[in-house]
Write a protein that holds these residues in place. Structure first.
Motif, PDB file in Angstrom:
ATOM      1  N   ALA A  22      -8.132  -6.179   8.473  1.00  0.00           N
ATOM      2  CA  ALA A  22      -9.742  -6.243   8.792  1.00  0.00           C
ATOM      3  C   ALA A  22     -10.701  -5.634   7.630  1.00  0.00           C
ATOM      4  CB  ALA A  22      -9.918  -5.187   9.917  1.00  0.00           C
ATOM      5  N   ASP A  70      -4.584  -3.122   8.056  1.00  0.00           N
ATOM      6  CA  ASP A  70      -4.977  -2.032   6.977  1.00  0.00           C
ATOM      7  C   ASP A  70      -5.149  -0.760   7.112  1.00  0.00           C
ATOM      8  OD1 ASP A  70      -7.222  -3.036   8.314  1.00  0.00           O
ATOM      9  OD2 ASP A  70      -8.278  -2.956   6.455  1.00  0.00           O
ATOM     10  N   ASP A  71      -5.607  -0.356   8.386  1.00  0.00           N
ATOM     11  CA  ASP A  71      -6.066   1.030   8.750  1.00  0.00           C
ATOM     12  C   ASP A  71      -5.077   1.642   9.970  1.00  0.00           C
ATOM     13  OD1 ASP A  71      -8.269   1.534   7.505  1.00  0.00           O
ATOM     14  OD2 ASP A  71      -9.659   0.647   8.922  1.00  0.00           O
ATOM     15  N   ASP A  72      -4.464   0.620  10.622  1.00  0.00           N
ATOM     16  CA  ASP A  72      -3.569   1.169  11.907  1.00  0.00           C
ATOM     17  C   ASP A  72      -2.343   1.308  11.319  1.00  0.00           C
ATOM     18  OD1 ASP A  72      -6.014   1.258  13.328  1.00  0.00           O
ATOM     19  OD2 ASP A  72      -5.806  -0.461  14.266  1.00  0.00           O
ATOM     20  N   ARG A  73      -1.941   2.049  10.671  1.00  0.00           N
ATOM     21  CA  ARG A  73      -0.697   1.990  10.027  1.00  0.00           C
ATOM     22  C   ARG A  73       0.445   2.982  10.584  1.00  0.00           C
ATOM     23  NH1 ARG A  73      -1.061   1.146   3.618  1.00  0.00           N
ATOM     24  NH2 ARG A  73      -2.627  -0.542   3.464  1.00  0.00           N
ATOM     25  N   THR A  74      -0.099   3.876  11.606  1.00  0.00           N
ATOM     26  CA  THR A  74       1.159   4.982  12.066  1.00  0.00           C
ATOM     27  C   THR A  74       1.410   4.485  13.501  1.00  0.00           C
ATOM     28  OG1 THR A  74      -0.819   6.262  13.060  1.00  0.00           O
ATOM     29  CG2 THR A  74      -0.256   6.626  10.723  1.00  0.00           C
ATOM     30  N   PRO A  89       1.148   6.316  16.389  1.00  0.00           N
ATOM     31  CA  PRO A  89       0.306   6.715  17.430  1.00  0.00           C
ATOM     32  C   PRO A  89      -1.264   5.706  17.325  1.00  0.00           C
ATOM     33  CG  PRO A  89       0.855   8.508  16.094  1.00  0.00           C
ATOM     34  CD  PRO A  89       1.411   7.440  15.521  1.00  0.00           C
ATOM     35  N   ALA A  90      -1.598   5.195  16.162  1.00  0.00           N
ATOM     36  CA  ALA A  90      -2.680   4.288  16.163  1.00  0.00           C
ATOM     37  C   ALA A  90      -2.341   2.881  16.564  1.00  0.00           C
ATOM     38  CB  ALA A  90      -3.291   4.056  14.865  1.00  0.00           C
ATOM     39  N   GLU A 136      -7.662  -7.329  21.799  1.00  0.00           N
ATOM     40  CA  GLU A 136      -7.676  -6.079  21.081  1.00  0.00           C
ATOM     41  C   GLU A 136      -7.155  -6.611  19.745  1.00  0.00           C
ATOM     42  OE1 GLU A 136      -9.199  -3.671  19.347  1.00  0.00           O
ATOM     43  OE2 GLU A 136      -9.303  -2.485  21.347  1.00  0.00           O
ATOM     44  N   ILE A 137      -7.541  -5.722  18.776  1.00  0.00           N
ATOM     45  CA  ILE A 137      -7.241  -5.922  17.325  1.00  0.00           C
ATOM     46  C   ILE A 137      -6.506  -4.662  16.694  1.00  0.00           C
ATOM     47  CG2 ILE A 137      -8.069  -6.487  15.078  1.00  0.00           C
ATOM     48  CD1 ILE A 137     -10.306  -8.207  16.160  1.00  0.00           C
ATOM     49  N   VAL A 138      -5.290  -5.047  16.071  1.00  0.00           N
ATOM     50  CA  VAL A 138      -4.501  -3.925  15.393  1.00  0.00           C
ATOM     51  C   VAL A 138      -5.174  -4.286  13.886  1.00  0.00           C
ATOM     52  CG1 VAL A 138      -2.206  -3.108  14.708  1.00  0.00           C
ATOM     53  CG2 VAL A 138      -2.822  -3.997  17.040  1.00  0.00           C
ATOM     54  N   GLN A 139      -5.603  -3.454  13.098  1.00  0.00           N
ATOM     55  CA  GLN A 139      -6.127  -3.596  11.840  1.00  0.00           C
ATOM     56  C   GLN A 139      -5.018  -3.109  11.360  1.00  0.00           C
ATOM     57  OE1 GLN A 139      -9.884  -1.198  13.682  1.00  0.00           O
ATOM     58  NE2 GLN A 139      -9.809  -1.246  11.537  1.00  0.00           N
ATOM     59  N   ARG A 166      -0.133   2.382  18.826  1.00  0.00           N
ATOM     60  CA  ARG A 166       0.190   2.544  20.388  1.00  0.00           C
ATOM     61  C   ARG A 166      -0.823   2.658  21.123  1.00  0.00           C
ATOM     62  NH1 ARG A 166       3.530   6.744  20.321  1.00  0.00           N
ATOM     63  NH2 ARG A 166       2.198   8.318  20.753  1.00  0.00           N
ATOM     64  N   ARG A 167      -1.979   3.349  20.510  1.00  0.00           N
ATOM     65  CA  ARG A 167      -3.244   3.336  21.366  1.00  0.00           C
ATOM     66  C   ARG A 167      -3.987   1.955  21.400  1.00  0.00           C
ATOM     67  NH1 ARG A 167      -7.878   3.357  23.632  1.00  0.00           N
ATOM     68  NH2 ARG A 167      -9.654   3.837  22.578  1.00  0.00           N
ATOM     69  N   ARG A 168      -3.863   1.191  20.215  1.00  0.00           N
ATOM     70  CA  ARG A 168      -4.533  -0.135  20.134  1.00  0.00           C
ATOM     71  C   ARG A 168      -3.778  -1.015  21.513  1.00  0.00           C
ATOM     72  NH1 ARG A 168      -8.914   1.058  17.581  1.00  0.00           N
ATOM     73  NH2 ARG A 168      -8.765   1.484  15.358  1.00  0.00           N
TER      74      ARG A 168
END
Lengths: 273, 440
Positions: free
Chosen positions: A90, A113-117, A119-120, A108-111, A122-124
């Motif tokens: 994104a 560039d940001d959602d690299r971990t 937990p992030a 939903e969108i998994v970014q 999983r939450r998405r």
């Protein structure tokens, strides 16, 4: 209805991304890779309502201006109740692409560039589950629910997705079964057992509306042994067979009947708090 | 998922209230979290605002165990570079708050929820001022999630959702605000939440729900000694009981509202007007005329025409031709405008009560012309006005006369008298409006 593992279908060319997504929620999902759009489509057709699909929207998209594959639009049209998540970078210049994906019905969108971990990601994935259904149920005009009623309905959707029972619903809200029964009464909702039954039928009805599903595949996808078991479940709350329900607009008919039952429980003079 | 229904922590809060988690999306907001921001803001600015919002929601909704490992070590650096690239160094109004919100991507022990809530509120304020209500709502919610125990932030979400017409979300946040306010005994916020909810339900026509909320607001305002809120709740309860035809209750609320009102309260003229119109509809012409005469000195230009029209109605009801003519002539002298629509309907009612059908028809014609000529200013007429046809007016007056003795009982005459006396006294003592010259 049996409890089934929740499939996580992945179509992404980057092996690193696939690994990251697989690793994000091993306890919640059973991940499966698809090699192309055709394979993904056939898997979505037999997937249960709780399934989550993660795609690279630009997979084999060629040189299209917005770099979104036509097959993705086709998938969203054929299976509007499916939960489809886009995984992409994104970057600031991706505005139009992100907006088009949202407008098409991406849950939903998994970014990337940001959602690299873990937990992030999983939450998405968890926030995307059955999002469209949850919204439809919680925002219907005929459903005048209190905040407490909405919380119960939201938790019920989650419980049904996991193939849970009323006691699981109580546990997810942190109540005893008797407190849950009292909350349902005060929120003017059906009792927990009936509520779960209704939501199962509504989930099945949503799949019946998808042009890509057969009645039998809906029964199997929803955890029933086949179309006869699905027929019996629907008959418990509605005077229709699955085919009749589909002809009338399954989700609309089932949800209307549910709202009518909820409305019949409404007591306008009650202090609803 | 974090427990937003956390139990009370102090010894004082012994009751086990559980507060349901707030719904963050509406049926009209499909797609990924924060999608409406992309609709409001285009280009790279929209993308970075959307990403900032989503990072904050991710952090707010994560568990305490997950937060330290939610973002990778380079996330903060990358976001700052993006913000610099998009917002430049020219002092963009969002540069400060988005930079503050980016800190959520940094080390978990340096994240200050209060600072983040303030930054998100700042973006929401900017969006409201820029006419971007959906973005304002999303960031307002983000602020409220940073400090999930703060009832004032929850109240601000309620208000933004209500102003955006997102009623289902507003109602959910109303319940949350009430729960949080009750937990920390923030009774001013508690009362404001009920007032906002009652207003919203009244505007949507859900009068029983509006009445319940006004009643709750009144009781708590009464207990805590919040005089202006108490007076307002009583006034609204009077209006609702009048609509419902419960005359005895309406009369008592009118008296209580008048007793609760201070001479300087800016809502006093509106209460006087509401009471006068209710008295007119119920045939209490003499009391209404007393009120209207006092009211005329106190009202601003917007309400003045309505008061003069009502005076013509009252004079007609009392059979006073001279008073009727006087009011009509005064109305003739006012510059024409949509605010005169209801005033001429009042003149028509007065003419009908005097048996002057032709005058009534002429007045209604003028009312209709003015109504068609321009949009009606909602502040220029009261809540009991209207511009109906002649036949409808006749039927209304006949039904009103018959209903005085039958429907809803006779009312409480002593309460009505007390309300009138008190309001006349307050109106005679109160300050003049800004747009009217002082008699001296």
């Amino acid at each position: 209805m049996q409890s089934r593992a929740r499939p996580l279908l992945i179509l992404h060319p980057d092996g690193g991304v696939r690994t990251r997504i697989r690793a994000a929620a091993p306890d919640r999902f059973h991940a499966e890779d698809a090699s192309d759009w055709a394979e993904l489509r056939s898997r979505v057709a037999s997937a249960p309502p709780a399934a989550v699909v993660v795609v690279d929207p630009g997979f084999a998209a060629g040189a299209l201006e917005v770099r979104i594959a036509a097959e993705l639009e086709d998938l969203l049209r054929s299976f509007p109740s499916a939960t489809i998540v886009a995984a992409l970078d994104a970057t600031p210049d991706a505005h139009d692409r992100l907006r088009v994906l949202g407008d098409w019905g991406i849950a939903e969108i998994v970014q990337l560039d940001d959602d690299r971990t873990g937990p992030a990601i999983r939450r998405r994935l968890l926030s995307a589950r059955a999002q469209s259904m949850r919204r439809l149920l919680s925002d219907h005009e005929a459903l005048q629910l209190t905040g407490r009623g909405r919380a119960i309905l939201e938790a019920s959707v989650e419980t049904v997705l996991q193939g849970g029972l009323p006691r699981d619903l109580a546990e997810s809200l942190g109540f005893s079964p008797s407190t849950l029964l009292r909350w349902c009464e005060r929120s003017q909702l059906p009792n927990p057992r009936r509520l779960i039954l209704w939501l199962r039928v509504i989930f099945a009805a949503a799949l019946l509306d998808d042009p890509g599903h057969t009645v039998e595949s809906v029964g199997v996808a929803c955890g029933y042994s086949g179309d006869q078991a699905l027929r019996r479940a629907i008959r418990a709350v509605l005077p229709f067979t699955p085919t009749e329900l589909r002809d009338r607009g399954a989700f609309e008919t089932a949800s209307r009947a549910f709202f009518a039952e909820v409305a019949s429980l409404a007591d306008l003079d009650a202090d609803r708090r | 998922v974090p427990d937003h229904s956390a139990r009370p922590r102090t010894r004082k809060n012994r009751r086990q209230w559980r507060i349901p988690p707030p719904p963050l999306r509406d049926g009209d907001a499909p797609g990924p979290e924060g999608l409406l921001v992309l609709h409001d803001l285009s280009g790279p600015l929209g993308t970075v605002a959307w990403k900032s919002l989503r990072s904050c929601l991710l952090w707010s909704l994560a568990t305490d165990e997950d937060r330290p490992s939610l973002f990778d070590s380079g996330a903060l650096r990358r976001r700052r570079a993006e913000l610099r690239e998009v917002l430049g160094t020219g002092g963009h109004p969002l540069a400060g708050p988005l930079e503050a919100m980016a800190r959520v991507l940094g080390p978990a022990d340096r994240v200050d929820p209060e600072e983040l809530a303030a930054a998100a509120s700042e973006v929401a304020d900017w969006a409201s001022a820029a006419g971007l209500p959906r973005t304002a709502l999303e960031f307002r919610q983000a602020a409220a999630l940073f400090l999930p125990d703060d009832p004032e932030l929850a109240l601000s979400v309620l208000r933004t959702a209500r102003d955006h017409g997102s009623h289902s979300r507003a109602e959910a946040w109303f319940h949350r605000t009430v729960g949080l306010a009750r937990r920390v005994r923030a009774w001013d916020t508690y009362v404001e939440a009920y007032v906002d909810h009652a207003t919203m339900m009244g505007e949507r026509g859900a009068l029983p729900a509006a009445r319940r909320s006004w009643m709750k607001a009144y009781r708590r305002a009464n207990r805590q000694g919040f005089a202006p809120a108490r007076a307002r709740a009583l006034q609204e309860l009077f209006v609702l009981e009048t609509y419902a035809g419960r005359r005895r209750e309406a009369d008592r609320f009118a008296r209580e509202a008048a007793l609760a009102m201070a001479p300087s309260n800016p809502a006093l003229p509106l209460l006087g007007h509401d009471v006068a119109m209710a008295w007119l509809a119920r045939g209490r012409f003499s009391a209404a005329l007393r009120l209207l005469e006092s009211l005329e000195r106190r009202v601003s230009r917007g309400l003045r025409a309505a008061v003069i029209g009502a005076r013509a109605w009252a004079a007609g009801g009392l059979g006073e031709d001279a008073g009727f003519e006087d009011a009509r002539a005064e109305l003739e002298r006012l510059p024409p405008g949509p605010e005169l629509t209801d005033a001429w309907a009042g003149v028509a009612r007065g003419a009908l009560l005097l048996g002057r059908r032709s005058d009534a028809r002429n007045a209604l014609l003028r009312s209709g012309e003015l109504s068609r000529a321009g949009s009606r200013d909602p502040e220029s007429h009261g809540r009991f006005g209207g511009a109906p046809s002649l036949e409808a007016l006749e039927a209304e007056l006949a039904a009103g006369a018959a209903g005085t003795a039958a429907r809803g009982g006779k009312g409480d005459e002593s309460a009505a008298r007390a309300a009138t006396d008190r309001l006349v006294d307050l109106l005679d003592r109160g300050p003049l409006p800004d747009d009217r010259p002082s008699p001296s």
